[in-house]
Design a protein around this motif. Structure first.
Motif, short mmCIF file in Angstrom:
data_model
loop_
_atom_site.label_atom_id
_atom_site.label_comp_id
_atom_site.label_asym_id
_atom_site.label_seq_id
_atom_site.Cartn_x
_atom_site.Cartn_y
_atom_site.Cartn_z
N UNK A 1 -3.44 -6.37 25.89
CA UNK A 1 -4.84 -6.58 25.58
C UNK A 1 -5.59 -6.84 26.89
N UNK A 2 -6.51 -5.95 27.23
CA UNK A 2 -7.27 -6.08 28.47
C UNK A 2 -8.75 -6.11 28.12
N UNK B 1 -0.66 -0.91 21.74
CA UNK B 1 0.46 -1.56 21.07
C UNK B 1 1.51 -0.53 20.68
N UNK B 2 2.75 -0.81 21.06
CA UNK B 2 3.87 0.06 20.72
C UNK B 2 4.93 -0.76 20.00
N UNK B 3 5.39 -0.26 18.87
CA UNK B 3 6.46 -0.89 18.10
C UNK B 3 7.58 0.13 17.94
N UNK C 1 -0.38 2.28 18.80
CA UNK C 1 -1.80 2.08 18.50
C UNK C 1 -2.62 2.04 19.78
N UNK C 2 -3.79 2.64 19.71
CA UNK C 2 -4.77 2.54 20.78
C UNK C 2 -6.10 2.11 20.18
N UNK C 3 -6.67 1.03 20.71
CA UNK C 3 -7.95 0.55 20.19
C UNK C 3 -8.90 0.23 21.33
#
Length: 410
Positions: A54-55, A74-76, A96-98
């Protein structure tokens, strides 16, 4: 015309405040890089990775305006079970990319307005052979929202807002449409091509009341309306009507948080939260099983509850800060019209479907220096249901995962 002039005037005032104010940039970075294993139904996976980064770069313009751009990746790498179309779906990997862009603007007397734009993309691999770009349940979400909040003398914090979103599944096409499009065989009429795509309107109001320096009460109401773009209503036959699917989910939450500062050089945070959930959908379902065909009205309607209990304890260990915490969540869904089926034959019975899902997360974090900390996390989860027929969806399962790695904060 007056409304347009008001909007233009307000925009110019905000722009003038931003350009004339003293600018301050404060980067905030939080990265968790972990690795571990997943155990699902007594089957152990290989070593898997986990990344949550988180940046954010808050840009303050004086004392009244803050622009908040934020990027989350986020990678799971291990299996997860997520509900889709009313049953469990097992995923192998997700990425995920947000991207968030939010303006926090002080208006007057503790009143803030917070417009935001959110873009999110989730890539899902259900099998090891599947590629990231071709995941069946990959989806994209675009959201515009606006929020108003009021701080009443640091004792009562009231927030209300509305979010407008559009969610699309670029790789998902209905089987009935594919059969018609590829082979010219029309199993049903009036079928939509992209049945999962929808728009949503999320309205919420939240209130946090500080009873004293140690105790805080929480109250929240959330209403989420989904309007599916192409998914038509199933009627007995099976056929599809001209009417499109609409879902409305209502949440009401009551919670309490207590901070205990009676321990020497330590702090304990204890909470409890109860949420009532109601989901109403106009969509029906038709089982095409030749042995037990059935038309079920309002197939997705349910009532349920979520109970959440978080506990965190911050203390000193060998001169450094350590945190140990646990969160227990129990979610119950009682479907109103969805009947269970015989475990072996699939025959419909009188009893309705009930699902109870439990999750327990325990973590330990030990601060190594100003930026790095060691983190250990374990999660155990289970789902138990009155539905034992699992030819189509997974209703009953147990699993756990454990992760160990480094957390970086700046």
């Amino acid at each position: 015309m007056k409304k347009t002039n008001y909007i233009i005037t307000l925009t110019l005032i905000l722009f003038t405040n931003l350009t004339n104010a003293t600018t301050k940039v404060t980067p905030i970075i939080n990265i968790s890089l972990l690795g571990g294993q997943n155990i699902f139904e007594k089957e152990t996976s290989g070593f898997s990775g986990y990344l949550d980064s988180n940046i954010s770069v808050p840009i303050s313009f004086g004392n009244f305006s803050t622009l908040l751009p934020m990027l989350n990746l986020k990678y799971v790498g291990f299996k997860e079970v997520q509900e889709l179309l009313g049953g469990g779906t097992l995923y192998q990997e997700t990425f995920d990319t947000m991207l968030l862009l939010k303006l926090i603007q002080h208006i007057y007397g503790g009143v803030y307005i917070k417009p935001k734009i959110v873009l999110k993309s989730e890539a899902i691999k259900e099998t090891k052979d599947e590629t990231w770009l071709n995941g069946l349940y990959n989806y994209n979400r675009g959201t515009f929202g606006i929020e108003l909040s009021k701080d009443f003398a640091k004792k009562n914090y009231l927030t209300t807002g509305i979010n407008f979103s559009k969610i699309t599944f670029p790789n998902y096409t209905s089987l009935a449409y594919e059969t018609k499009d590829t082979f010219g065989i029309e199993i049903t009429t009036n079928v939509g091509k992209n049945p999962l795509d929808y728009t949503s309107t999320h309205i919420y109001i939240e209130d946090e009341l500080n009873l004293n320096e140690n105790t805080k009460l929480k109250f929240a109401i959330n209403l989420n309306n989904k309007n599916f773009l192409e998914q038509k209503i199933v009627v007995d036959g099976p056929q599809y009507s001209d009417e499109k699917r609409k879902d409305q989910t209502f949440y009401i939450t009551l919670g309490i948080n207590y901070v205990s500062k009676h321990f020497k050089a330590s702090v304990a945070y204890i909470g409890a939260e109860f949420t009532f959930v109601s989901n109403d959908s106009n969509q029906n379902h038709f089982f095409v099983d030749p042995n037990y065909p059935a038309f079920i009205k309002d197939y997705y309607d349910y009532r349920g509850s979520i109970i959440k209990i978080p506990i965190n304890y911050i203390f000193t260990l060998k001169g450094k800060t350590a945190i140990i915490g646990a969160t227990v969540v129990t979610e119950t869904k009682n479907y109103i019209n969805r009947p269970i089926q015989d475990k072996n034959t699939g025959e419909f019975l009188e009893e309705k479907v009930r699902i109870v899902q439990n999750s327990t997360t325990i973590f330990f974090e030990y601060k190594l220096n100003a930026n790095f900390s060691l983190k250990l996390l374990t999660n155990s989860y289970s789902s138990f249901s009155t539905m034992e027929f699992e030819k189509l969806y997974k209703y009953n399962y147990e699993g756990m995962y454990y992760l160990l790695g480094i957390n970086y904060r700046y």
